[in-house]
Design a protein around this motif. Sequence first.
Motif, PDB file in Angstrom:
ATOM      1  N   ILE A 203       0.857  -1.174   0.000  1.00  0.00           N
ATOM      2  CA  ILE A 203       0.000   0.000   0.000  1.00  0.00           C
ATOM      3  C   ILE A 203       0.898   1.230   0.000  1.00  0.00           C
ATOM      4  CG2 ILE A 203      -0.137   0.243   2.519  1.00  0.00           C
ATOM      5  CD1 ILE A 203      -3.167   0.816   2.142  1.00  0.00           C
ATOM      6  N   TYR A 204       0.383   2.353  -0.488  1.00  0.00           N
ATOM      7  CA  TYR A 204       1.123   3.608  -0.434  1.00  0.00           C
ATOM      8  C   TYR A 204       0.449   4.536   0.578  1.00  0.00           C
ATOM      9  CZ  TYR A 204       4.091   2.294  -4.292  1.00  0.00           C
ATOM     10  OH  TYR A 204       5.034   1.652  -5.077  1.00  0.00           O
ATOM     11  N   ILE A 205       1.205   4.900   1.595  1.00  0.00           N
ATOM     12  CA  ILE A 205       0.701   5.821   2.605  1.00  0.00           C
ATOM     13  C   ILE A 205       0.736   7.225   2.011  1.00  0.00           C
ATOM     14  CG2 ILE A 205       1.000   6.697   4.954  1.00  0.00           C
ATOM     15  CD1 ILE A 205       0.255   3.674   4.697  1.00  0.00           C
ATOM     16  N   LYS A 206      -0.430   7.814   1.838  1.00  0.00           N
ATOM     17  CA  LYS A 206      -0.536   9.095   1.141  1.00  0.00           C
ATOM     18  C   LYS A 206      -1.012  10.199   2.080  1.00  0.00           C
ATOM     19  CE  LYS A 206      -1.498   6.937  -3.343  1.00  0.00           C
ATOM     20  NZ  LYS A 206      -0.409   7.511  -4.126  1.00  0.00           N
ATOM     21  N   GLY A 207      -0.525  11.402   1.814  1.00  0.00           N
ATOM     22  CA  GLY A 207      -0.923  12.538   2.622  1.00  0.00           C
ATOM     23  C   GLY A 207      -0.271  13.809   2.127  1.00  0.00           C
ATOM     24  N   THR A 208      -0.332  14.841   2.959  1.00  0.00           N
ATOM     25  CA  THR A 208       0.221  16.139   2.597  1.00  0.00           C
ATOM     26  C   THR A 208       1.209  16.602   3.653  1.00  0.00           C
ATOM     27  OG1 THR A 208      -1.825  16.776   1.456  1.00  0.00           O
ATOM     28  CG2 THR A 208      -0.319  18.548   2.092  1.00  0.00           C
ATOM     29  N   ARG A 209       2.426  16.944   3.193  1.00  0.00           N
ATOM     30  CA  ARG A 209       3.423  17.542   4.092  1.00  0.00           C
ATOM     31  C   ARG A 209       3.283  19.056   4.012  1.00  0.00           C
ATOM     32  NH1 ARG A 209       8.106  15.667   6.392  1.00  0.00           N
ATOM     33  NH2 ARG A 209       8.201  13.844   5.029  1.00  0.00           N
ATOM     34  N   THR A 210       3.279  19.700   5.166  1.00  0.00           N
ATOM     35  CA  THR A 210       3.197  21.155   5.231  1.00  0.00           C
ATOM     36  C   THR A 210       4.428  21.705   5.934  1.00  0.00           C
ATOM     37  OG1 THR A 210       0.775  21.122   5.323  1.00  0.00           O
ATOM     38  CG2 THR A 210       1.868  23.130   6.085  1.00  0.00           C
ATOM     39  N   LEU A 211       5.093  22.665   5.302  1.00  0.00           N
ATOM     40  CA  LEU A 211       6.254  23.327   5.885  1.00  0.00           C
ATOM     41  C   LEU A 211       5.905  24.782   6.165  1.00  0.00           C
ATOM     42  CD1 LEU A 211       9.119  22.012   3.545  1.00  0.00           C
ATOM     43  CD2 LEU A 211       8.375  21.065   5.745  1.00  0.00           C
ATOM     44  N   SER A 212       6.202  25.231   7.375  1.00  0.00           N
ATOM     45  CA  SER A 212       6.038  26.639   7.749  1.00  0.00           C
ATOM     46  C   SER A 212       7.426  27.262   7.789  1.00  0.00           C
ATOM     47  CB  SER A 212       5.349  26.754   9.103  1.00  0.00           C
ATOM     48  OG  SER A 212       4.076  26.136   9.074  1.00  0.00           O
ATOM     49  N   ILE A 213       7.639  28.290   6.986  1.00  0.00           N
ATOM     50  CA  ILE A 213       8.979  28.845   6.767  1.00  0.00           C
ATOM     51  C   ILE A 213       8.977  30.343   7.062  1.00  0.00           C
ATOM     52  CG2 ILE A 213      10.879  29.084   5.121  1.00  0.00           C
ATOM     53  CD1 ILE A 213       9.431  26.876   3.438  1.00  0.00           C
ATOM     54  N   ILE A 214      10.003  30.795   7.785  1.00  0.00           N
ATOM     55  CA  ILE A 214      10.204  32.230   7.988  1.00  0.00           C
ATOM     56  C   ILE A 214      11.455  32.632   7.228  1.00  0.00           C
ATOM     57  CG2 ILE A 214      10.680  34.064   9.654  1.00  0.00           C
ATOM     58  CD1 ILE A 214       9.206  32.425  11.742  1.00  0.00           C
ATOM     59  N   SER A 215      11.282  33.559   6.283  1.00  0.00           N
ATOM     60  CA  SER A 215      12.396  33.994   5.437  1.00  0.00           C
ATOM     61  C   SER A 215      12.325  35.497   5.220  1.00  0.00           C
ATOM     62  CB  SER A 215      12.335  33.268   4.083  1.00  0.00           C
ATOM     63  OG  SER A 215      13.297  33.760   3.186  1.00  0.00           O
ATOM     64  N   GLY A 216      13.322  36.221   5.711  1.00  0.00           N
ATOM     65  CA  GLY A 216      13.353  37.656   5.521  1.00  0.00           C
ATOM     66  C   GLY A 216      12.161  38.372   6.109  1.00  0.00           C
ATOM     67  N   GLY A 217      11.648  37.850   7.211  1.00  0.00           N
ATOM     68  CA  GLY A 217      10.499  38.468   7.860  1.00  0.00           C
ATOM     69  C   GLY A 217       9.159  38.053   7.294  1.00  0.00           C
ATOM     70  N   ILE A 218       9.170  37.247   6.233  1.00  0.00           N
ATOM     71  CA  ILE A 218       7.943  36.767   5.602  1.00  0.00           C
ATOM     72  C   ILE A 218       7.695  35.318   5.987  1.00  0.00           C
ATOM     73  CG2 ILE A 218       6.761  36.343   3.414  1.00  0.00           C
ATOM     74  CD1 ILE A 218       7.172  39.284   4.100  1.00  0.00           C
ATOM     75  N   GLY A 219       6.461  35.011   6.312  1.00  0.00           N
ATOM     76  CA  GLY A 219       6.091  33.639   6.624  1.00  0.00           C
ATOM     77  C   GLY A 219       5.420  32.974   5.436  1.00  0.00           C
ATOM     78  N   ASP A 220       5.895  31.810   5.051  1.00  0.00           N
ATOM     79  CA  ASP A 220       5.296  31.030   3.966  1.00  0.00           C
ATOM     80  C   ASP A 220       4.789  29.704   4.515  1.00  0.00           C
ATOM     81  OD1 ASP A 220       5.898  32.920   2.074  1.00  0.00           O
ATOM     82  OD2 ASP A 220       7.647  31.868   1.280  1.00  0.00           O
ATOM     83  N   ILE A 221       3.588  29.318   4.105  1.00  0.00           N
ATOM     84  CA  ILE A 221       3.074  27.977   4.355  1.00  0.00           C
ATOM     85  C   ILE A 221       3.052  27.260   3.016  1.00  0.00           C
ATOM     86  CG2 ILE A 221       1.184  26.580   5.254  1.00  0.00           C
ATOM     87  CD1 ILE A 221       2.438  28.360   7.352  1.00  0.00           C
ATOM     88  N   VAL A 222       3.868  26.203   2.865  1.00  0.00           N
ATOM     89  CA  VAL A 222       3.937  25.481   1.597  1.00  0.00           C
ATOM     90  C   VAL A 222       3.566  24.021   1.818  1.00  0.00           C
ATOM     91  CG1 VAL A 222       5.706  27.046   0.718  1.00  0.00           C
ATOM     92  CG2 VAL A 222       6.396  24.911   1.808  1.00  0.00           C
ATOM     93  N   THR A 223       2.949  23.413   0.818  1.00  0.00           N
ATOM     94  CA  THR A 223       2.490  22.032   0.946  1.00  0.00           C
ATOM     95  C   THR A 223       2.908  21.202  -0.254  1.00  0.00           C
ATOM     96  OG1 THR A 223       0.349  22.500  -0.107  1.00  0.00           O
ATOM     97  CG2 THR A 223       0.482  22.741   2.293  1.00  0.00           C
ATOM     98  N   LYS A 224       2.943  19.885  -0.033  1.00  0.00           N
ATOM     99  CA  LYS A 224       3.271  18.954  -1.117  1.00  0.00           C
ATOM    100  C   LYS A 224       2.637  17.604  -0.794  1.00  0.00           C
ATOM    101  CE  LYS A 224       7.247  16.658  -3.342  1.00  0.00           C
ATOM    102  NZ  LYS A 224       7.049  17.059  -4.739  1.00  0.00           N
ATOM    103  N   SER A 225       1.939  17.030  -1.764  1.00  0.00           N
ATOM    104  CA  SER A 225       1.400  15.677  -1.604  1.00  0.00           C
ATOM    105  C   SER A 225       2.541  14.681  -1.706  1.00  0.00           C
ATOM    106  CB  SER A 225       0.349  15.388  -2.680  1.00  0.00           C
ATOM    107  OG  SER A 225      -0.761  16.248  -2.555  1.00  0.00           O
ATOM    108  N   GLN A 226       2.560  13.712  -0.775  1.00  0.00           N
ATOM    109  CA  GLN A 226       3.631  12.720  -0.777  1.00  0.00           C
ATOM    110  C   GLN A 226       3.074  11.321  -0.562  1.00  0.00           C
ATOM    111  OE1 GLN A 226       6.395  14.441   2.204  1.00  0.00           O
ATOM    112  NE2 GLN A 226       7.643  15.100   0.480  1.00  0.00           N
TER     113      GLN A 226
END
Length: 233
Positions: A203-226
Motif C-alpha cells: 500500500i502507499y501511505i498518502k498525505g500532505t506535508r506542510t512546511l512553515s517557513i520564515i524567510s526575511g520576515g515573511i512567513g510562507d506555508i507550503v504544501t506537497k502531496s507525498q
Amino acid sequence: MMKKGAVVLLSSAMLLNSLGVASASANEVSTTINDVKISTEVETVSVRDVVPAEYFEEVKGKYKSKEEILKATGFTVEKTENASNMQLNKGATTVDDLDEYAALLTYYSDIANQSFKASSAPQARAAAADSNTATVWGDGLAAGANLSWITATVSYDRNSSGNITKVTGSSSSLQGFHPGNSWSHDSVLTNQSASFSGRSGSIYIKGTRTLSIISGGIGDIVTKSQSFFMGLG
C-alpha cells in the motif's frame, strides 16, 4: 546505534542547545527572527540544523526566485504574509536566503523520491492478525536514527485461508521533533492504493506535508502531496 523513536527521550534542554531552537526568558513575550518579532510560543529551528550540508552545496546559486524553487520541488504556497502576523501553531523553520530556502524544499522533495528505499528496510511488524504498523519515512538526522518520522498503521480483512481480501482502514502521523513540519494523512487515497495477492500485499501511505517557513520576515506555508511505500502481511 540509536533506536528509532528513542530521540523523543532527549531532554528539552539538549534539543535547544543542539538544534538552535529559539527560546526566551519567562518575562519575554516575543523573540526576534530575521528582524521580525515572533511570539515565544512559536517553536522555531534553523534550516541548517535539519537539512544535511550537501543540499546547500547542491542548490547554491541555482535559483533566482522562490517561484523557480517551488516549480522544481513540487511544493505549493498556501499562504504568505508578514511572519509576525501569521499563525504558526506548528512552529517554523527559519531560512536566511534563497539558497537556504531551496535547500529546505529540495531536501524534503528528495526524501519523498527515496520513500521506497526508506521503507524497504525490515521495519514493518505485525501488530495483530489483521494489521501492520511501520515507520514509512524518517529523516535519519539523529546519528542514523530519526529526529522526526512518519508511522503508519493499516488494517485489513483476511478470509478463512488467511489471504488478504480488503483494506479496512489506515492512519499515519508525523512524530518526534519537527517544528514547522507537519503531516496530514489521506485515508481515502491510501486505502485505494492497496494491492494484495494471497497473504501479503502493499500500500502507499498518502498525505500532505506542510512546511512553515520564515524567510526575511515573511512567513510562507507550503504544501506537497507525498506517498510512501509499505508492505502488508
